[in-house]
Design an enzyme around this catalytic site. Structure first.
Site, short mmCIF file in Angstrom:
data_model
loop_
_atom_site.label_atom_id
_atom_site.label_comp_id
_atom_site.label_asym_id
_atom_site.label_seq_id
_atom_site.Cartn_x
_atom_site.Cartn_y
_atom_site.Cartn_z
N SER A 22 0.81 -1.22 0.00
CA SER A 22 0.00 0.00 0.00
C SER A 22 0.85 1.28 0.00
CB SER A 22 -0.92 0.01 1.23
OG SER A 22 -1.54 -1.24 1.39
N1 SAH Z 1 -0.70 -4.50 3.95
C1 SAH Z 1 -0.10 -5.00 2.74
C2 SAH Z 1 -0.95 -4.68 1.53
C3 SAH Z 1 -1.33 -5.92 0.82
S1 SAH Z 1 -2.45 -5.80 -0.49
C4 SAH Z 1 1.33 -4.53 2.63
O1 SAH Z 1 1.76 -3.76 3.49
O2 SAH Z 1 2.05 -4.97 1.75
C5 SAH Z 1 -3.81 -6.70 0.17
C6 SAH Z 1 -3.57 -8.16 0.49
O3 SAH Z 1 -4.80 -8.69 0.97
C7 SAH Z 1 -3.17 -9.05 -0.68
O4 SAH Z 1 -1.94 -9.64 -0.38
C8 SAH Z 1 -4.30 -10.09 -0.77
O5 SAH Z 1 -3.82 -11.39 -1.10
C9 SAH Z 1 -4.84 -10.05 0.65
N2 SAH Z 1 -6.22 -10.51 0.83
C10 SAH Z 1 -7.32 -10.26 0.07
N3 SAH Z 1 -8.40 -10.83 0.61
C11 SAH Z 1 -7.99 -11.44 1.77
C12 SAH Z 1 -8.66 -12.18 2.80
N4 SAH Z 1 -9.97 -12.45 2.77
N5 SAH Z 1 -7.92 -12.65 3.82
C13 SAH Z 1 -6.59 -12.41 3.90
N6 SAH Z 1 -5.91 -11.73 2.95
C14 SAH Z 1 -6.60 -11.23 1.91
#
Ligand code: SAH
Length: 218
Positions: free
Chosen positions: A60
């Site tokens: 993000s």
């Molecule tokens: N906070 C992260 C941002 C990741 S993007 C960072 O700092 O890098 C969002 C993430 O949410 C993705 O990796 C995706 O695989 C995950 N995601 C989406 N739906 C999800 C769910 N139901 N449970 C767990 N992870 C999920």
């Protein structure tokens, strides 16, 4: 003049124009974002933008991360939950700010990589769990702060239930995949939640039982 890539100090300076929480800024100065950014994107490690992680996911945007952290105002004794570990960057920041962190990721590769990074950086108080985060993690509840790092149609019921009295949850919510608002909810009573809008954002979808349905394979 050739543009030089932004440094961690540049990033903190930029975020500091908007975010006043000293604790959040200090945590961001401690966690090296370059550890969480893929090799090929290193020049963007401290740019204020989301960066691709592969498998259609992103780390993000730093200012949005800072806004989320400031909204939940984590304290050193807090138990925190994150949904969507991705690279593990937000989980590492939560580990700097709180006592105990559970972060849930549905993608096996991302969960494994994040776990290794967090271990290498010494975040012993952060646990990465593989699974559907829309169901939360009842074993660690109630949480003082919950960060949902992906965009869903509504705040999942399980997450509302796992929020402590006075606890705060921050999550991008929208009715279509086009428009998302960052929402912050505070539990003010057994059933009551106060909601505040923190502005438009752009996140990848939250996929799961209380999120969006899985995309059909193409
Ligand atoms: N906070 C992260 C941002 C990741 S993007 C960072 O700092 O890098 C969002 C993430 O949410 C993705 O990796 C995706 O695989 C995950 N995601 C989406 N739906 C999800 C769910 N139901 N449970 C767990 N992870 C999920």
């Amino acid at each position: 003049m050739a543009d030089r890539p932004a440094t961690q100090q540049d990033m903190i300076k930029l975020i500091g124009l908007t975010i006043k929480s000293r604790r959040v800024l200090d945590a961001m100065a401690h966690v090296p974002r370059d550890w969480f950014v893929p090799e090929a994107q290193q020049h963007l490690a401290y740019a204020d933008r989301a960066v691709p992680l592969g498998d259609g996911q992103t780390i993000s945007q730093p200012l949005v991360v800072a806004t989320m952290l400031e909204a939940i105002a984590p304290q050193p004794h807090h138990r925190l939950l994150e949904i969507g570990t991705g690279s593990g960057y937000v989980a590492a920041l939560l580990g700097e700010l709180g006592a105990r962190v559970v972060s849930i990721e549905r993608n096996h590769r991302l969960a494994n990589d994040a776990r290794q990074r967090l271990r290498a950086l010494g975040h012993a108080n952060v646990r990465v769990i593989e699974g559907d985060g829309t169901l939360g993690w009842p074993d660690g509840a109630p949480y003082d702060g919950i960060v949902v790092s992906a965009f869903g149609p509504a705040v999942p019921e399980a997450l509302r239930q796992q929020l402590a009295l006075g606890g705060r949850l921050v999550m991008p919510v929208g009715s279509s995949r086009g428009e998302q608002q960052l929402q912050c909810m505070t539990r003010i009573g057994d059933m009551a939640l106060a909601t505040e809008d923190l502005g438009p954002v752009l996140f990848v979808p939250l996929i799961g039982a209380e999120g969006w349905p899985e995309q059909p394979a193409t």
